[in-house]
Design an enzyme around this catalytic site. Structure first.
Site, PDB file in Angstrom:
ATOM      1  N   HIS A 150       9.100   1.247   3.433  1.00  0.00           N
ATOM      2  CA  HIS A 150      10.178   1.289   4.414  1.00  0.00           C
ATOM      3  C   HIS A 150      11.070   0.077   4.190  1.00  0.00           C
ATOM      4  CE1 HIS A 150       7.788  -1.755   6.380  1.00  0.00           C
ATOM      5  NE2 HIS A 150       6.773  -0.919   6.498  1.00  0.00           N
ATOM      6  N   ASP A 202       2.541  -9.593   8.924  1.00  0.00           N
ATOM      7  CA  ASP A 202       1.080  -9.735   8.811  1.00  0.00           C
ATOM      8  C   ASP A 202       0.800 -11.235   8.695  1.00  0.00           C
ATOM      9  OD1 ASP A 202       0.157  -6.773   8.386  1.00  0.00           O
ATOM     10  OD2 ASP A 202       1.935  -7.040   7.159  1.00  0.00           O
ATOM     11  N   MET A 238       0.840  -1.197   0.000  1.00  0.00           N
ATOM     12  CA  MET A 238       0.000   0.000   0.000  1.00  0.00           C
ATOM     13  C   MET A 238       0.878   1.251   0.000  1.00  0.00           C
ATOM     14  SD  MET A 238      -3.396  -0.936   2.087  1.00  0.00           S
ATOM     15  CE  MET A 238      -2.765  -0.686   3.731  1.00  0.00           C
ATOM     16  N   GLY A 239       2.172   1.092  -0.291  1.00  0.00           N
ATOM     17  CA  GLY A 239       3.059   2.255  -0.367  1.00  0.00           C
ATOM     18  C   GLY A 239       3.524   2.723   0.994  1.00  0.00           C
ATOM     19  N   HIS A 279       9.471  -3.384   3.435  1.00  0.00           N
ATOM     20  CA  HIS A 279       9.052  -3.602   2.049  1.00  0.00           C
ATOM     21  C   HIS A 279      10.274  -3.890   1.164  1.00  0.00           C
ATOM     22  CE1 HIS A 279       5.698  -0.792   3.438  1.00  0.00           C
ATOM     23  NE2 HIS A 279       5.015  -1.834   2.992  1.00  0.00           N
ATOM     24  N   ARG A 330       2.441   2.464   9.535  1.00  0.00           N
ATOM     25  CA  ARG A 330       1.627   3.158  10.545  1.00  0.00           C
ATOM     26  C   ARG A 330       2.460   3.646  11.730  1.00  0.00           C
ATOM     27  NH1 ARG A 330      -2.601  -0.827   8.809  1.00  0.00           N
ATOM     28  NH2 ARG A 330      -4.305   0.419   7.985  1.00  0.00           N
TER      29      ARG A 330
END
Ligand code: AMP
Length: 280
Positions: free
Chosen positions: A34, A150, A30-31, A37, A187
């Protein structure tokens, strides 16, 4: 690195790579990228011939009171990071490219998707399973890479790919952490300084459970109590769940006899954070 935005262009690019005998690696995101990713990108670059990253903030996986509107969107910085990392294609569709007019299909992996995070976020995993199904069909990768951060999402995707007989290998990649142990997350930028200090206890709680497990404690309830105590002592009281489950199926376990996982979701300030640790 090419940037693709529509379905036809994405399909054509993948078809071309395959025609040339290239194996395609895919990382949906989702962009607000960091190092976590980028670690997935690195794995894909090492294991395949060309790597596609998608950036799509998927509206259908956010609840009505969640952070869809304020979710960080920093496309230019993301594009730069991906190009630097050696990524071959960025797929950045808009909502109508993913959900064309008249879209009515939902992919539900149940009951797995209603447990744990799904209990707190009704519909979330249907949104995830649906968008990932569309993206996998658009990109047609040989391998797709998902973070174990996740963990429930990883288990659900693995299940759906198997159940729907999709011809793609799902690779789980270990969680990348800040130096103090906090799992990297887009987040984390919502955290105040005070929240950020407190949030370290999340990983601390997972490690405490793992340490007790390795010292011989095999009772799930006792391991949960050990981890829960660390959170509460750090002032994290809003524990949405903290559970020891089978690492394979996410079914509850009482006594650990096979590979298991401790998972938690908590609220720190206004931010919802998740983490987990495997007990092997
Ligand atoms: P997101 O952009 O948050 O949807 O995440 C995209 C992918 O990156 C998912 O497969 C995540 O599990 C993975 N990911 C996010 N944070 C981390 C991390 N700290 N370490 C490893 N993978 C991660």
């Amino acid at each position: 690195m090419v940037t693709l935005t529509d379905r036809a262009a994405m399909h054509a690019w993948s078809r071309e790579q395959r025609k040339r005998g290239k194996r395609i690696g895919f990382i949906p995101t989702m962009g607000a990228l960091h190092a976590g990713h980028l670690h997935l990108v690195k794995q894909s670059l090492a294991q395949t011939d060309c790597t596609v990253v998608s950036i799509f903030v998927n509206p259908s996986q956010f609840g009505p009171k969640e952070d869809f509107d304020r979710y960080p969107r920093v496309l230019e910085a993301d594009r730069e990071m991906l190009a630097q990392a050696g990524c071959h294609a960025l797929f950045h569709p808009d909502v109508t490219a993913v959900y064309p007019e008249g879209f009515q299909t939902t992919v539900a992996v149940e009951p797995l998707g209603s447990d744990l995070c799904g209990r707190e976020r009704p519909g979330h995993f249907q949104g995830v399973a649906t968008v990932v199904s569309v993206l996998l069909n658009l990109v047609q990768p040989d391998r797709a890479f998902f973070g174990l951060k996740d963990y429930q999402q990883f288990v659900i995707i693995r299940r759906l790919v198997h159940d729907l007989s999709m011809d793609v290998e799902i690779i789980g990649v270990p969680t990348v952490r800040e130096t103090d142990g906090l799992a990297m997350s887009s987040r984390n930028r919502y955290l105040t300084d005070e929240d950020r200090r407190r949030a370290v206890a999340i990983h601390g709680a997972m490690v405490a459970a793992k340490t007790a497990f390795e010292a011989g404690e095999k009772g799930a309830a006792r391991l949960e109590a050990i981890a829960r105590r660390i959170l509460i002592d750090a002032g994290i009281h809003r524990i949405q769940y903290l559970a020891v489950r089978s690492a394979d199926t996410l079914m509850p376990v009482k006594v650990i006899t096979a590979q298991s996982v401790v998972l938690t979701a908590v609220k720190v300030g206004t931010t919802r954070l998740i983490d987990n640790v495997l007990l092997t």
